[in-house]
Enzyme design. Structure first.
Site, PDB file in Angstrom:
ATOM      1  N   ASP A  26     -11.284  -7.380 -11.470  1.00  0.00           N
ATOM      2  CA  ASP A  26     -10.292  -6.358 -10.991  1.00  0.00           C
ATOM      3  C   ASP A  26     -10.623  -5.307 -12.124  1.00  0.00           C
ATOM      4  O   ASP A  26     -11.208  -5.283 -13.072  1.00  0.00           O
ATOM      5  CB  ASP A  26      -8.797  -6.961 -11.111  1.00  0.00           C
ATOM      6  N   ASP A  28      -7.922  -2.302 -12.897  1.00  0.00           N
ATOM      7  CA  ASP A  28      -6.765  -1.624 -13.474  1.00  0.00           C
ATOM      8  C   ASP A  28      -6.187  -2.589 -14.311  1.00  0.00           C
ATOM      9  O   ASP A  28      -5.911  -3.753 -13.484  1.00  0.00           O
ATOM     10  CB  ASP A  28      -5.763  -0.912 -12.521  1.00  0.00           C
ATOM     11  N   THR A 128     -11.435  -4.096  -6.429  1.00  0.00           N
ATOM     12  CA  THR A 128     -10.129  -3.270  -6.654  1.00  0.00           C
ATOM     13  C   THR A 128      -9.579  -2.587  -5.483  1.00  0.00           C
ATOM     14  O   THR A 128     -10.459  -2.395  -4.553  1.00  0.00           O
ATOM     15  CB  THR A 128     -10.438  -2.114  -7.757  1.00  0.00           C
ATOM     16  N   LYS A 162      -5.434  -6.687  -1.070  1.00  0.00           N
ATOM     17  CA  LYS A 162      -4.792  -8.107  -1.825  1.00  0.00           C
ATOM     18  C   LYS A 162      -3.301  -7.665  -1.318  1.00  0.00           C
ATOM     19  O   LYS A 162      -2.925  -6.714  -1.045  1.00  0.00           O
ATOM     20  CB  LYS A 162      -5.047  -7.665  -3.235  1.00  0.00           C
TER      21      LYS A 162
HETATM   22 CA    CA Z   1      -5.130  -5.071 -11.675  1.00  0.00          CA
END
Ligand code: CA
Length: 244
Positions: A26, A28, A128, A162
């Site tokens: 991932d 961030d 992401t 997600k």
């Molecule tokens: Ca994240």
């Protein structure tokens, strides 16, 4: 000491082994310490449009696409989705607000972990929900030679995002590996849900303000308090994956 978590994972998904070939990262809160800025930008811009999303709550929705986050708040307040124009406007303002903050720094331990992954011959893949071009553009500056453009899944690639398993399943396809040939490194509850739903061994790193239990409840197979903590344990952990 990680054997128990690995066995639980294998039983849950009915796999006979876990042979590590790829690591799905991932962005961030895992590679960049950008979440405080995202949370602030979301809160500021939502309020500007009369929508209420606290900075704290922004962490709970971390990993959703921008459209999904905006719709979720709109549904809660008005019982309907936002219009496509409104989504486009709010997300553009949110990106602009995010960019007013100082440059998000690479997360401590991220480069070190990526080096270990690379040297172990594993394929690193980025997965992401972000469509933040400033950060995506900085990946190769801060982590040179790690993520090939064809091994990146971003907001521009996905339909659902997600917590749907879609982004991580796309990540597997880009690496050319099966679910029991990869691990995920995630920091958000929704990202962890996506990873578990994709049948991939999901490692949560709790780099933000949420309670670690939330990440375990979301389906994390292991929980680490930080990226350096995971990096320190990497050899021990990855060794156990491959010697079942
Ligand atoms: Ca994240």
């Amino acid at each position: 000491m990680y054997q128990e978590a690995i066995n639980r994972y294998l039983q849950r998904h009915n796999y006979s082994n876990l042979r590590l070939k790829a690591a799905l990262f991932d962005m961030d809160g895992v590679l960049f310490n950008s979440m405080p800025y995202h949370a602030d930008a979301w809160h500021t811009v939502m309020e500007r449009h009369g929508l209420h999303l606290s900075r704290e709550e922004a962490y709970m929705h971390e990993g959703r696409t921008g459209a999904a986050t905006i719709n979720l708040v709109c549904q809660r307040q008005y019982g309907r989705d936002a219009t496509p124009d409104m989504i486009e406007q709010i997300y553009a303002e949110k990106s602009e607000e995010f960019n007013k903050h100082p440059e998000a720094q690479p997360m401590h331990g991220a480069w070190e972990l990526l080096q270990k992954v690379k040297h172990a011959g594993l394929t690193p893949v980025l997965v992401t929900g972000s469509g933040q071009r400033t950060l995506l553009g900085r990946l190769d500056q801060n982590f040179p030679g790690i993520f090939a453009p064809e091994r990146m899944v971003t907001a521009f690639d996905v339909k659902y995002g997600k917590p749907h398993p879609e982004p991580y399943l796309m990540g597997l396809a880009k690496a050319g590996v099966a679910p029991n040939e990869a691990v995920i490194i995630e920091n958000a509850p929704i990202g962890v849900q996506a990873g578990a739903a994709a049948g991939i061994f999901t490692i949560a790193v709790n780099t933000g303000p949420i309670d670690g239990q939330v990440l375990l409840d979301a389906g994390a197979d292991l929980l680490f308090p930080s990226m350096p903590a995971l990096c320190d344990e990497w050899e021990k952990l990855s060794g156990q994956f491959n010697h079942l």
